[in-house]
Design a protein around this motif. Structure first.
Motif, PDB file in Angstrom:
ATOM      1  N   SER A  80     -58.485 100.972 -66.610  1.00  0.00           N
ATOM      2  CA  SER A  80     -58.561 101.377 -68.260  1.00  0.00           C
ATOM      3  C   SER A  80     -59.701 101.339 -69.085  1.00  0.00           C
ATOM      4  N   ALA A  88     -60.823 100.692 -73.085  1.00  0.00           N
ATOM      5  CA  ALA A  88     -59.883 100.341 -74.043  1.00  0.00           C
ATOM      6  C   ALA A  88     -61.109 100.436 -75.213  1.00  0.00           C
ATOM      7  N   ASP A  91     -61.768  97.062 -77.448  1.00  0.00           N
ATOM      8  CA  ASP A  91     -61.049  95.256 -77.332  1.00  0.00           C
ATOM      9  C   ASP A  91     -62.042  94.835 -78.506  1.00  0.00           C
ATOM     10  N   GLY A 108     -64.623  98.621 -74.547  1.00  0.00           N
ATOM     11  CA  GLY A 108     -64.306  97.352 -72.529  1.00  0.00           C
ATOM     12  C   GLY A 108     -63.218  98.514 -72.053  1.00  0.00           C
ATOM     13  N   GLY A 109     -62.472  97.986 -71.389  1.00  0.00           N
ATOM     14  CA  GLY A 109     -61.867  98.188 -70.841  1.00  0.00           C
ATOM     15  C   GLY A 109     -61.974  98.445 -68.633  1.00  0.00           C
ATOM     16  N   TYR A 161     -65.887  99.412 -67.456  1.00  0.00           N
ATOM     17  CA  TYR A 161     -67.114  98.339 -66.714  1.00  0.00           C
ATOM     18  C   TYR A 161     -67.355  98.382 -65.284  1.00  0.00           C
ATOM     19  N   TRP A 203     -57.531  96.063 -76.642  1.00  0.00           N
ATOM     20  CA  TRP A 203     -56.992  94.947 -76.393  1.00  0.00           C
ATOM     21  C   TRP A 203     -57.678  93.595 -77.350  1.00  0.00           C
ATOM     22  N   ARG A 209     -58.396  82.081 -71.899  1.00  0.00           N
ATOM     23  CA  ARG A 209     -58.373  83.242 -72.502  1.00  0.00           C
ATOM     24  C   ARG A 209     -56.854  83.483 -72.617  1.00  0.00           C
ATOM     25  N   PHE A 258     -52.162  94.097 -77.284  1.00  0.00           N
ATOM     26  CA  PHE A 258     -52.809  94.505 -76.416  1.00  0.00           C
ATOM     27  C   PHE A 258     -51.429  95.900 -76.748  1.00  0.00           C
ATOM     28  N   ASN A 317     -57.826  97.995 -63.609  1.00  0.00           N
ATOM     29  CA  ASN A 317     -56.551  97.761 -63.929  1.00  0.00           C
ATOM     30  C   ASN A 317     -56.188  98.365 -64.795  1.00  0.00           C
ATOM     31  N   MET A 332     -53.758  92.184 -62.680  1.00  0.00           N
ATOM     32  CA  MET A 332     -54.066  91.609 -63.431  1.00  0.00           C
ATOM     33  C   MET A 332     -52.531  90.984 -63.895  1.00  0.00           C
ATOM     34  N   PHE A 341     -50.198  90.276 -66.385  1.00  0.00           N
ATOM     35  CA  PHE A 341     -49.360  91.560 -66.836  1.00  0.00           C
ATOM     36  C   PHE A 341     -48.685  92.517 -65.789  1.00  0.00           C
ATOM     37  N   TYR A 342     -49.241  92.991 -64.862  1.00  0.00           N
ATOM     38  CA  TYR A 342     -48.383  93.494 -63.649  1.00  0.00           C
ATOM     39  C   TYR A 342     -48.049  92.425 -62.779  1.00  0.00           C
ATOM     40  N   THR A 392     -65.896  88.756 -70.690  1.00  0.00           N
ATOM     41  CA  THR A 392     -64.705  89.862 -70.337  1.00  0.00           C
ATOM     42  C   THR A 392     -65.765  90.885 -69.558  1.00  0.00           C
ATOM     43  N   GLY A 393     -64.594  90.933 -68.948  1.00  0.00           N
ATOM     44  CA  GLY A 393     -65.356  92.559 -67.997  1.00  0.00           C
ATOM     45  C   GLY A 393     -65.691  92.252 -66.160  1.00  0.00           C
ATOM     46  N   ASP A 404     -64.550  92.743 -63.348  1.00  0.00           N
ATOM     47  CA  ASP A 404     -64.631  94.551 -63.077  1.00  0.00           C
ATOM     48  C   ASP A 404     -65.393  94.723 -62.524  1.00  0.00           C
TER      49      ASP A 404
HETATM   50  P1  AMP Z   1     -61.112  90.816 -67.266  1.00  0.00           P
HETATM   51  O1  AMP Z   1     -62.560  90.716 -67.863  1.00  0.00           O
HETATM   52  O2  AMP Z   1     -61.588  91.574 -66.248  1.00  0.00           O
HETATM   53  O3  AMP Z   1     -60.036  90.603 -66.967  1.00  0.00           O
HETATM   54  O4  AMP Z   1     -60.917  92.748 -67.922  1.00  0.00           O
HETATM   55  C1  AMP Z   1     -61.076  92.806 -69.205  1.00  0.00           C
HETATM   56  C2  AMP Z   1     -60.768  94.084 -69.665  1.00  0.00           C
HETATM   57  O5  AMP Z   1     -59.856  94.346 -69.470  1.00  0.00           O
HETATM   58  C3  AMP Z   1     -60.414  94.487 -71.369  1.00  0.00           C
HETATM   59  O6  AMP Z   1     -62.025  95.163 -71.680  1.00  0.00           O
HETATM   60  C4  AMP Z   1     -59.460  95.183 -71.720  1.00  0.00           C
HETATM   61  O7  AMP Z   1     -59.699  96.259 -72.248  1.00  0.00           O
HETATM   62  C5  AMP Z   1     -58.774  95.262 -70.537  1.00  0.00           C
HETATM   63  N1  AMP Z   1     -57.812  95.287 -70.460  1.00  0.00           N
HETATM   64  C6  AMP Z   1     -56.944  94.436 -70.934  1.00  0.00           C
HETATM   65  N2  AMP Z   1     -55.429  93.916 -71.031  1.00  0.00           N
HETATM   66  C7  AMP Z   1     -55.152  95.306 -69.793  1.00  0.00           C
HETATM   67  C8  AMP Z   1     -53.916  95.709 -69.680  1.00  0.00           C
HETATM   68  N3  AMP Z   1     -53.120  94.999 -69.486  1.00  0.00           N
HETATM   69  N4  AMP Z   1     -54.244  97.103 -68.752  1.00  0.00           N
HETATM   70  C9  AMP Z   1     -55.372  97.623 -68.379  1.00  0.00           C
HETATM   71  N5  AMP Z   1     -56.411  96.888 -68.960  1.00  0.00           N
HETATM   72  C10 AMP Z   1     -55.972  96.007 -69.328  1.00  0.00           C
END
Ligand code: AMP
Length: 313
Positions: free
Chosen positions: A16, A18, A20, A34-35, A39, A88, A99, A104, A130, A154, A156-157, A238-239, A242
């Motif tokens: 991703s 993104a 954020d 973000g995304g 990262y 996100w 968190r 989303f 992700n 993650m 979600f998947y 966050t991130g 990643d």
């Molecule tokens: P992390 O903190 O490693 O979980 O990664 C955070 C990043 O994941 C954020 O910058 C979001 O933009 C991104 N993110 C959040 N939800 C999703 C999703 N469903 N699919 C892909 N990326 C996501």
């Protein structure tokens, strides 16, 4: 994973990209970069050139694309489509390990089918960051003969696309996930038992990120444990995961060495870069970070974990 070869350098990442909005007890950052792939790519770019695969909307800031390019991140694999970039919004509890996702929106990622530029298809190192396992698989299909494929996923998947994820895991030698994801994927609370079940799904190696408690690495019958760099204050986690993966894969790609000893070193480099990311919102700390800062903290990390094995207790 074999030993050292001359082939090194090229690292492809999909994931991703993104915009954020992040809320912590300390403040709020709205509409920031973000995304997972953002990262990852910036972290890896401290060590090696990166080729990014993903999609952004026409609202994505030009200055961030320019920043990526200035860091040696090839954007030939990033499509700019009409519409909104993935969004996100997350809120951290006082315990920053917890968190909530407040919203989303996949936006331009809906219906996106990555097609890799020809130059990417020979990359020896690939990271499937992700994004849906179906898209991760589609990218992997286009890489001819990778030396090392790493992947992340993650909740979600794991919950929403379990069958596709299991199909992908059969093709991924190195899985890098956090402890909550490991629990969800395996149904086990204990990390050793969780690792055993996850390795049975396909990966030959597994890194489990445990936030402030560090990282566990499982490969065959061996386990390696690295602490997290001790920080007085975590501003925005966050991130971090990643960034860790970007440091690990970036360092392995740069050296071309994927021996067990090199992987341990890469884990420490990944932990060091991740420790900087959490010091500020979004990717802000990475904008001013230098390779010297990384090397300095790497040396501190070595002294943090070294002890005299020869002396009697
Ligand atoms: P992390 O903190 O490693 O979980 O990664 C955070 C990043 O994941 C954020 O910058 C979001 O933009 C991104 N993110 C959040 N939800 C999703 C999703 N469903 N699919 C892909 N990326 C996501």
């Amino acid at each position: 994973m074999g030993g050292r070869t001359e082939q090194s350098g090229a690292l492809v990442v999909v994931g991703s990209v993104a915009i954020d909005t992040i809320e912590t007890q300390g403040g709020r950052a709205a509409e920031v970069l973000g995304g997972a792939a953002a990262y990852f790519a910036v972290a890896a770019s401290f060590f090696t050139p990166v080729r990014m695969v993903g999609v952004v909307g026409d609202d994505f800031p030009q200055r961030d694309l320019e920043w990526f390019r200035s860091r040696g991140i090839d954007l030939a694999g990033v499509e700019v489509r009409p519409g909104r970039t993935m969004r996100w919004t997350g809120r951290y509890h006082e315990d920053m390990n917890v968190r909530d996702t407040l919203s989303f929106e996949a936006n331009v990622f809906d219906g996106y089918l990555p097609t890799l530029p020809a130059a990417y298809c020979d990359a020896p190192f690939v990271f499937l960051g992700n994004i849906s396992p179906a898209l991760q698989g589609r990218v992997l299909d286009q890489i001819r003969s990778p030396r090392l494929v790493g992947a992340d996923t993650m909740n979600f998947y794991i919950e929403g696309a379990r069958a596709e994820l299991e199909a992908l895991l059969c093709r991924v030698p190195l899985l890098i996930i956090n402890d909550e994801e490991a629990r969800l994927l395996s149904g086990e609370r204990n990390m050793i038992r969780a690792a055993r079940k996850i390795l049975a799904l396909g990966p030959t190696s597994l890194m489990i990120k445990r936030g402030e408690y560090g990282v566990l690495f499982f490969s065959g019958d061996t386990v390696f444990s690295a602490p997290a760099y001790p920080l007085e204050e975590v501003f925005d986690p966050t991130g971090a995961g990643d960034t860790f993966a970007g440091g690990v894969m970036g360092w392995l790609a740069a050296t071309g060495d994927v021996s067990p000893a090199a992987i341990r070193k890469a884990i420490v480099y990944g932990s060091v870069v991740a420790s900087f990311t959490v010091e500020a919102f979004s990717l802000e700390r990475l904008r001013t970070l230098t390779r010297d800062d990384i090397e300095r903290r790497y040396r501190e990390f070595v002294s943090l974990t070294s002890f005299d094995v020869a002396s009697p207790v």
